[in-house]
Enzyme design. Sequence first.
Site, short mmCIF file in Angstrom:
data_model
loop_
_atom_site.label_atom_id
_atom_site.label_comp_id
_atom_site.label_asym_id
_atom_site.label_seq_id
_atom_site.Cartn_x
_atom_site.Cartn_y
_atom_site.Cartn_z
N SER A 81 16.32 17.37 -8.91
CA SER A 81 15.87 16.25 -9.74
C SER A 81 14.39 16.08 -9.45
O SER A 81 13.98 15.80 -8.32
CB SER A 81 16.63 14.96 -9.36
N SER A 82 13.56 16.26 -10.47
CA SER A 82 12.11 16.21 -10.29
C SER A 82 11.64 14.80 -9.92
O SER A 82 12.32 13.80 -10.19
CB SER A 82 11.39 16.65 -11.57
#
Length: 371
Positions: free
Chosen positions: A76-77
């Site tokens: 998850s950025s």
Amino acid sequence: MTAEWAAAFAAVPRSAFLPDLMWPHDMATGRCEAVRRKDAPEEWQRYADSDCPIVTQWDDGAHEGGEPGRSFSSSSSMPSLVLAMLADLDARPGQRVLEIGTGTGWNAALLAHRLGADNVASVEVDDVVASEAREALKRCGFPVTVVSGDGALGHAELAPYDRVVVTCGVRRIPFAWVEQTKPGGVVLSPWGTYYGPGEATVRLVVDEDGRSATGPFTRPVAFMRMRSQRLVRPPHGEYVTAAASEVAERSTTTVTEAELLGGGGFDAAVGFALGLRLRDVVHTPDQRRDGRRAVWFYGLTDRSWAVVDFRESRSEARVHQAGPRRLWDEVESAYRWWVAHGRPDHTRFGLTVLPTGTHAWLDDPAKAWQV
């Protein structure tokens, strides 16, 4: 935060798309530590709400246990990057968006909140990741179309799209993305070369005839590679054989270690520029020890190689190179070109994507070269 996306970020928390076991990534140290929600709920929530990338899968799903695996393969950025890319994408209500790389599904949910779930499709190469994202999206009220498959193919069934956003690093822009985007539409993708890890997002606008897309690089980024485009390089020993070492050409260079490698990191301007000028070349710097560092270069289409031996005690570095290509000569020429053009960073470069391949340019798309 921008006014256009404030409501989506407020309504769609990242925590709703994160697994119980996750590995927050420390950008300063490069380390990941496991955090389980059931064991440390407050710490888990603190990381979920923080502006840091979070690894959610290792080793393409083959990894088990709490310790970090060998290489991260889904994540998850960091929210600031997600917001920046959504701003660059400039997707507006009523438009249709294709996402390449579903991951946890959070980015697709943000798009769906603003555009409507019917206007968002997402492709994920990993069946397990796709399934988990699909369930999370449904659970949160965003029944986005999530397709298990190769993102390089796009998703022609729902084309044409107004926007295509890519959440994995690529080394080649598949022309299918251009073909599936409306004229005047945008393809936003992290892009880099095999020369090194440096990447930047490129914002391509599809031409009115739909046969090309052109645009500038917008910001330095660091993404996991698209699985079908990961670098597979033969081992060192297949290049630097005893026979090749004996016939290697020897020379020296006045280019310094600092000039060649820049300040390091993913956004080093010199490394990004050299990658644009050098086709099918990868470089590997050794660790610096006792005032010495060797930097190796390998050809990806043959067994050409070169090594530059930097030492603090010498004003010039020694060079050895062998094979059909003289790789160091190419590297030094590319470096001199970069210096002569004012040491440009990514903001002056751009790409043009055609059915026949990808071309890079500096300042002027009319003066492009193939990469």
